[in-house]
Design a protein around this motif. Structure first.
Motif, PDB file in Angstrom:
ATOM      1  N   THR A 105      -4.127   3.437  -2.049  1.00 43.54           N
ATOM      2  CA  THR A 105      -2.754   3.221  -2.556  1.00 43.54           C
ATOM      3  C   THR A 105      -2.321   4.539  -3.077  1.00 43.54           C
ATOM      4  O   THR A 105      -2.762   5.294  -3.856  1.00 43.54           O
ATOM      5  CB  THR A 105      -2.667   2.255  -3.743  1.00 43.54           C
TER       6      THR A 105
ATOM      7  N   THR B 106       0.099   6.447  -5.474  1.00 42.54           N
ATOM      8  CA  THR B 106       0.830   6.309  -6.636  1.00 42.54           C
ATOM      9  C   THR B 106       2.546   6.528  -6.636  1.00 42.54           C
ATOM     10  O   THR B 106       2.977   7.303  -5.775  1.00 42.54           O
ATOM     11  CB  THR B 106       0.291   6.868  -8.011  1.00 42.54           C
ATOM     12  N   GLY B 107       3.126   6.264  -7.711  1.00 40.36           N
ATOM     13  CA  GLY B 107       4.696   6.305  -7.601  1.00 40.36           C
ATOM     14  C   GLY B 107       5.117   7.776  -7.611  1.00 40.36           C
ATOM     15  O   GLY B 107       6.054   8.083  -7.341  1.00 40.36           O
ATOM     16  N   ASP B 108       4.175   8.674  -8.108  1.00 43.66           N
ATOM     17  CA  ASP B 108       4.672  10.061  -8.383  1.00 43.66           C
ATOM     18  C   ASP B 108       4.414  10.762  -7.154  1.00 43.66           C
ATOM     19  O   ASP B 108       4.644  11.994  -7.113  1.00 43.66           O
ATOM     20  CB  ASP B 108       4.003  10.812  -9.483  1.00 43.66           C
TER      21      ASP B 108
ATOM     22  N   HIS C 256      -0.694  11.368  -6.576  1.00 41.10           N
ATOM     23  CA  HIS C 256      -2.115  11.026  -6.726  1.00 41.10           C
ATOM     24  C   HIS C 256      -2.338   9.795  -5.652  1.00 41.10           C
ATOM     25  O   HIS C 256      -1.465   8.989  -5.404  1.00 41.10           O
ATOM     26  CB  HIS C 256      -2.511  10.505  -8.128  1.00 41.10           C
TER      27      HIS C 256
ATOM     28  N   VAL D 218      -5.120   5.996  -4.952  1.00 42.33           N
ATOM     29  CA  VAL D 218      -6.437   5.316  -5.475  1.00 42.33           C
ATOM     30  C   VAL D 218      -7.103   4.656  -4.424  1.00 42.33           C
ATOM     31  O   VAL D 218      -6.455   4.067  -3.618  1.00 42.33           O
ATOM     32  CB  VAL D 218      -5.937   4.214  -6.648  1.00 42.33           C
TER      33      VAL D 218
ATOM     34  N   HIS E  51      -9.695   7.430  -8.364  1.00 38.01           N
ATOM     35  CA  HIS E  51      -8.350   8.174  -8.461  1.00 38.01           C
ATOM     36  C   HIS E  51      -8.510   9.610  -8.017  1.00 38.01           C
ATOM     37  O   HIS E  51      -9.571  10.223  -8.053  1.00 38.01           O
ATOM     38  CB  HIS E  51      -7.987   7.997  -9.958  1.00 38.01           C
TER      39      HIS E  51
END
Length: 245
Positions: A218, A220-222, A225, A227, A233
């Motif tokens: 996945t 991340t929104g930024d 990064h 997962v 992470h």
């Protein structure tokens, strides 16, 4: 002068779907932008991998997972601009005279943080237990078909120890030595004997390709990064080193 200069064709050699993007996504995009034809060899479908918790969780351990990961690989390589991709054991990545075979994901266990080792039990047709000379012969066959100016794969430790990564390093390097094809191994940290490439300009395309792997990770929104399916992470990196061998 860069190791990437003037390369008409490059062959990336990887073990599972997503490896080509996680490790060499930015590199592939950079090569494509330079006018290089990038080709990809993938050894297995990642059948024994974990699945991200959520709607796809039921795929883990099923035959359907391999089909999903094939589709994810198709979409990611299209995003990166990879021209051709091949499966190890299937023509033209199969030694002449041998029937097609399907190398399976060998699985792995974590020995400690950042270092993997062999799984407790594996399938008889797993890549890591396949005869090295057979795997090497299949890579030799593909090199003869693609005729790359450079082959790129893992270092001797497979990056983090996954047995399939180690096997593909061994086979790719042996195949290149047999045919006198230039070989470069992936380096994850700057080193005096490697060229370090900062490819931040390829972040957008790399992140877009990573998003194709919904079963495995996945973003991340930024967009900085990711997962992994196991919960680890990791920063999305666009830097990579190459060591000519």
């Amino acid at each position: 002068m860069s190791i990437l200069d003037g390369l008409p064709v490059v062959l990336l050699v990887h073990a599972h779907p997503d490896d080509e993007t996680l490790t060499t996504g930015a590199l592939a995009a950079e090569l494509v932008a330079r006018g290089t034809r990038v080709t990809l060899l993938t050894a297995s479908r990642g059948e024994r991998g974990e699945v991200v918790a959520g709607p796809l969780s039921g795929l883990e351990g099923t035959a359907a997972l391999a089909r999903v990961r094939e589709d994810e690989l198709d979409r990611a390589t299209q995003v990166l601009g990879i021209a051709d991709r091949f499966w190890l054991g299937q023509a033209p990545a199969r030694a002449e005279g041998r029937p097609p075979r399907r190398y399976r994901d060998s699985g792995m266990t974590w020995i400690r943080e950042g270092l993997a080792g062999p799984a407790a039990a594996g399938d008889a047709d797993a890549l890591a237990v396949a005869p090295l000379d057979e795997v090497t012969a299949d890579v030799v066959a593909l090199i003869g078909h693609v005729r790359p100016a450079l082959v790129i794969s893992y270092d001797h430790g497979g990056g983090y120890g996954h047995p399939d990564h180690v096997r593909m390093h061994e086979a790719a390097r042996a195949a290149c030595l047999a045919g006198q094809t230039p070989f470069a191994e992936i380096v994850l940290e700057p080193a005096a004997d490697a060229e370090w490439l900062d490819l931040e300009a390829r972040r957008t395309v790399t992140t877009a390709a990573l998003r194709c792997y919904r079963s495995q990770l996945t973003v991340t929104g930024d967009d900085l990064h990711l997962v992994h399916s196991g919960g680890q992470h990791e920063a999305i990196t666009t830097s990579i080193g190459l060591r000519a061998r």
